[in-house]
Design a protein around this motif. Structure first.
Motif, short mmCIF file in Angstrom:
data_model
loop_
_atom_site.label_atom_id
_atom_site.label_comp_id
_atom_site.label_asym_id
_atom_site.label_seq_id
_atom_site.Cartn_x
_atom_site.Cartn_y
_atom_site.Cartn_z
N ALA A 60 0.77 -0.99 0.45
CA ALA A 60 0.04 0.20 -0.31
C ALA A 60 0.81 1.46 0.12
CB ALA A 60 -1.30 0.17 1.36
N HIS A 61 2.83 1.44 0.35
CA HIS A 61 3.13 2.21 0.74
C HIS A 61 4.49 1.82 -0.23
CE1 HIS A 61 3.77 6.74 1.77
NE2 HIS A 61 4.91 5.72 1.99
N SER A 62 4.92 2.64 -1.16
CA SER A 62 5.61 2.60 -2.47
C SER A 62 6.71 3.36 -2.60
CB SER A 62 6.05 1.13 -3.14
OG SER A 62 6.70 1.63 -4.29
N HIS A 63 7.32 4.22 -3.12
CA HIS A 63 8.74 4.91 -3.86
C HIS A 63 9.51 4.23 -4.34
CE1 HIS A 63 6.97 8.31 -0.85
NE2 HIS A 63 7.83 7.80 0.63
N ALA A 64 8.79 3.55 -5.66
CA ALA A 64 9.53 2.83 -6.08
C ALA A 64 11.26 3.07 -7.05
CB ALA A 64 9.18 2.11 -7.69
N VAL A 248 -1.37 10.04 2.83
CA VAL A 248 -0.52 11.65 3.09
C VAL A 248 0.40 10.88 4.44
CG1 VAL A 248 -2.24 12.00 5.27
CG2 VAL A 248 -0.19 13.43 4.64
N HIS A 249 1.75 10.84 4.34
CA HIS A 249 2.42 11.05 5.15
C HIS A 249 3.05 11.75 6.31
CE1 HIS A 249 5.70 9.81 2.23
NE2 HIS A 249 5.67 8.75 2.64
N ALA A 250 2.50 10.87 8.15
CA ALA A 250 1.97 11.41 9.07
C ALA A 250 2.51 11.03 10.31
CB ALA A 250 0.23 11.92 9.20
N VAL A 285 0.65 7.82 6.55
CA VAL A 285 1.24 6.56 6.32
C VAL A 285 2.33 6.49 7.47
CG1 VAL A 285 3.29 5.77 5.22
CG2 VAL A 285 1.07 6.28 4.21
N HIS A 286 2.40 5.71 8.04
CA HIS A 286 3.57 5.61 9.65
C HIS A 286 2.64 5.34 10.46
CE1 HIS A 286 7.09 5.57 6.95
NE2 HIS A 286 6.75 6.80 6.23
N ALA A 287 2.57 7.33 10.99
CA ALA A 287 2.00 7.09 12.75
C ALA A 287 2.16 6.41 13.24
CB ALA A 287 0.43 6.31 12.09
N SER A 336 6.13 -1.73 1.26
CA SER A 336 7.50 -1.03 1.64
C SER A 336 8.94 -0.62 1.35
CB SER A 336 8.16 -2.21 0.46
OG SER A 336 7.23 -1.41 -1.54
N ASP A 337 7.66 1.16 1.28
CA ASP A 337 8.75 2.71 1.51
C ASP A 337 9.06 2.33 0.73
OD1 ASP A 337 8.30 4.86 2.31
OD2 ASP A 337 8.56 4.22 4.27
N SER A 338 10.74 2.33 1.20
CA SER A 338 12.04 3.03 0.21
C SER A 338 12.38 1.72 0.23
CB SER A 338 12.82 3.47 1.87
OG SER A 338 13.15 2.03 2.73
#
Ligand SMILES: [Zn+2]
Length: 479
Positions: A60-64, A248-250, A285-287, A336-338
């Motif tokens: 659900a959260h990737s920066h390829a 949104v990142h938060a 995202v994160h929280a 997988s984010d980073s």
């Protein structure tokens, strides 16, 4: 012509069952999942012997593009989140759009080979390396990422991210020139033009909006994007869902919390709610650094938290208060984010292991309705992620009244050393997958009835690896 698939065991939502047949329609959606008709299995059935079949996982959260910095940020120097961003920004500035396409394609192939069939790509590279808007689609990093997803065959929700400034009371950082757009109107016009190019081109592409974070956009930007999401709920020009995904990142870093309090008089989640997200479906995202009032806000139906525990441990961000989230009824998904590692199995078990390390006990994450931690964690990796992206995915079981799920699935090889023997007790098979499987045990991966991975090999893996190695040599100054 419908096609039919069977395996030793198929995950039906409640557990694994043998003797099941998955029937797939010409449109790539599930026709049926159940026992074969009394006359026997249909002709032409594909038998995946020695394998278990599961619904495809949702990242659900990737920066390829950050796949290009894996292994290159582990030396003395980038020792916290803020200093890690410098080499990340360096890669973001130097990759051309065709190179972003290659890096993204490799990341998406790695995801598919690990059983991930849908990705929420939180994408914030929009401009040319000199900061100017792209002249055409070949220079546009947004199109590059979508071309990469199309070639790899992954389902993608492009969460187009808005970035306006370096932070509260800070002017724009030249290192961020590829992210920044001058106004929300320019941002939204580019999103709508991108969607017009891609929605008719591929049913695997959907869109959402993503104010990057409370540090990267101010309250006026958040309000404009929230208003757009409200007005475009269920807009088929952008999404297949009844809402428009907003991510949104938060709450990733304590400094971000302090700055949100300085600017908005409230920590990030409450600042976002006051700026327009209250009442809207959204994904935070994160929280990680959140207070009780924020957790109460996150427990509202329609809101999801995307935890990225493998990246969060790599960056030293901390670990989100998952037991408090579960007690409050917060819906969780995974990302997988980073790309420090692309391994959704590891993302699942890390949530539980982080708690074991904190509490000195075991078997800790039992959301309401889950019999075991594996059941709850697998829901985070599948249906909850699909919910956050507005996709009919993460399950193979058609539900009356809901959109028919896509035939997105993967198989795990029961003779792979990481999982061998697990079928001796089908009752603990899901536990074995969640706590023991490696991506190397994944054998077949299918998106909308299309097998993009067979016998552990992606159909364009070899050439993509070759191209990626050339990109990395240039990035590292070795022509
Ligand atoms: Zn992120």
């Amino acid at each position: 012509m419908a096609c039919h698939v069977t395996a030793d065991f198929i995950f039906t939502g409640a557990g694994f069952e043998s003797g099941q047949v998955l029937s797939i329609g010409d449109d790539g959606r599930v026709l049926a999942l159940g026992s074969p008709p009394p006359g026997g299995a249909p002709a032409g059935i594909l038998r995946l012997a020695g394998r278990v079949l599961l619904p495809g996982m949702v990242n659900a959260h990737s920066h390829a593009f950050q796949r290009a910095i894996r292994g290159r940020v582990e030396r003395p120097g980038p020792d916290d989140f803020w200093s890690w961003r410098t080499p990340m920004y360096d890669a973001a500035l130097r990759l051309t759009a065709p190179e972003i396409e290659v890096v993204s394609r490799l990341a998406f192939i790695e995801m598919l080979k690990a059983g991930v069939t849908s990705v929420g790509e939180f994408h914030y590279l929009h401009n040319r390396p000199d900061g100017a808007p792209p002249n055409d689609e070949t220079e546009d990093p947004d199109d590059a990422v979508l071309r990469a997803a199309e070639a790899a065959g992954i389902r993608i929700t492009l969460l187009r991210a808005a970035y306006a400034r370096a932070g509260f009371a800070r002017s724009t950082d030249p290192m961020q020139r590829r992210f920044v757009e001058r106004s929300p109107e320019i941002f939204l016009a580019r999103l709508e033009r991108l969607a017009a190019r891609w929605r008719s081109r591929s049913p695997r592409v959907t869109f959402g909006v993503a104010p990057h974070s409370v540090r990267a956009v101010d309250g006026a930007w958040i309000e404009t994007l929230a208003d757009f999401a409200r007005r475009h709920a269920g807009d088929r020009a952008l999404t297949d869902a009844s809402f428009l995904p907003l991510h949104v990142h938060a709450g990733e870093q304590p400094r971000e919390v302090r700055e949100a309090v300085d600017e908005h008089g409230a920590p990030p989640i409450l600042a976002l709610e006051r700026a327009g997200l209250a009442g809207l479906p959204y994904t935070a995202v994160h929280a990680i650094h959140v207070n009780d009032e924020e957790i109460a806000a996150l427990s509202r139906p329609g809101v999801t938290v995307a935890a990225c525990p493998v990246t969060e441990r790599n960056l030293g961000d901390g670990a989100a208060p998952i037991p408090r989230f579960l007690a409050a009824g917060v819906r969780l998904c995974l990302g997988s984010d980073s790309q420090a590692e692309i391994n959704q199995f590891e993302e699942m078990r890390t949530l539980e292991y982080n708690e074991r390390l904190k509490q000195g006990r075991r078997i800790l994450l039992l959301p309401p309705g889950a019999r075991t931690p594996a059941e709850g964690l697998f829901a985070c990796a599948t249906v909850h992620g699909a919910g956050a992206l507005g996709l009919a995915a993460g399950t193979l079981v058609p539900v009356p009244g809901a959109a028919t799920p896509w035939a997105d699935f993967y198989t795990v090889d029961l003779s792979h050393p990481t999982i061998a023997g697990a079928d001796a007790d089908p009752d603990t098979l899901l536990d074995a997958v969640v706590f023991g499987a490696s991506p190397a045990a994944v054998r077949d991966v299918c998106v909308a009835g299309d097998f993009v991975v067979r016998d552990g090999h992606h159909r364009i893996e070899d050439e993509t690896v070759r191209e990626f190695r050339l990109v990395m040599r240039r990035l590292c100054g070795r022509p």
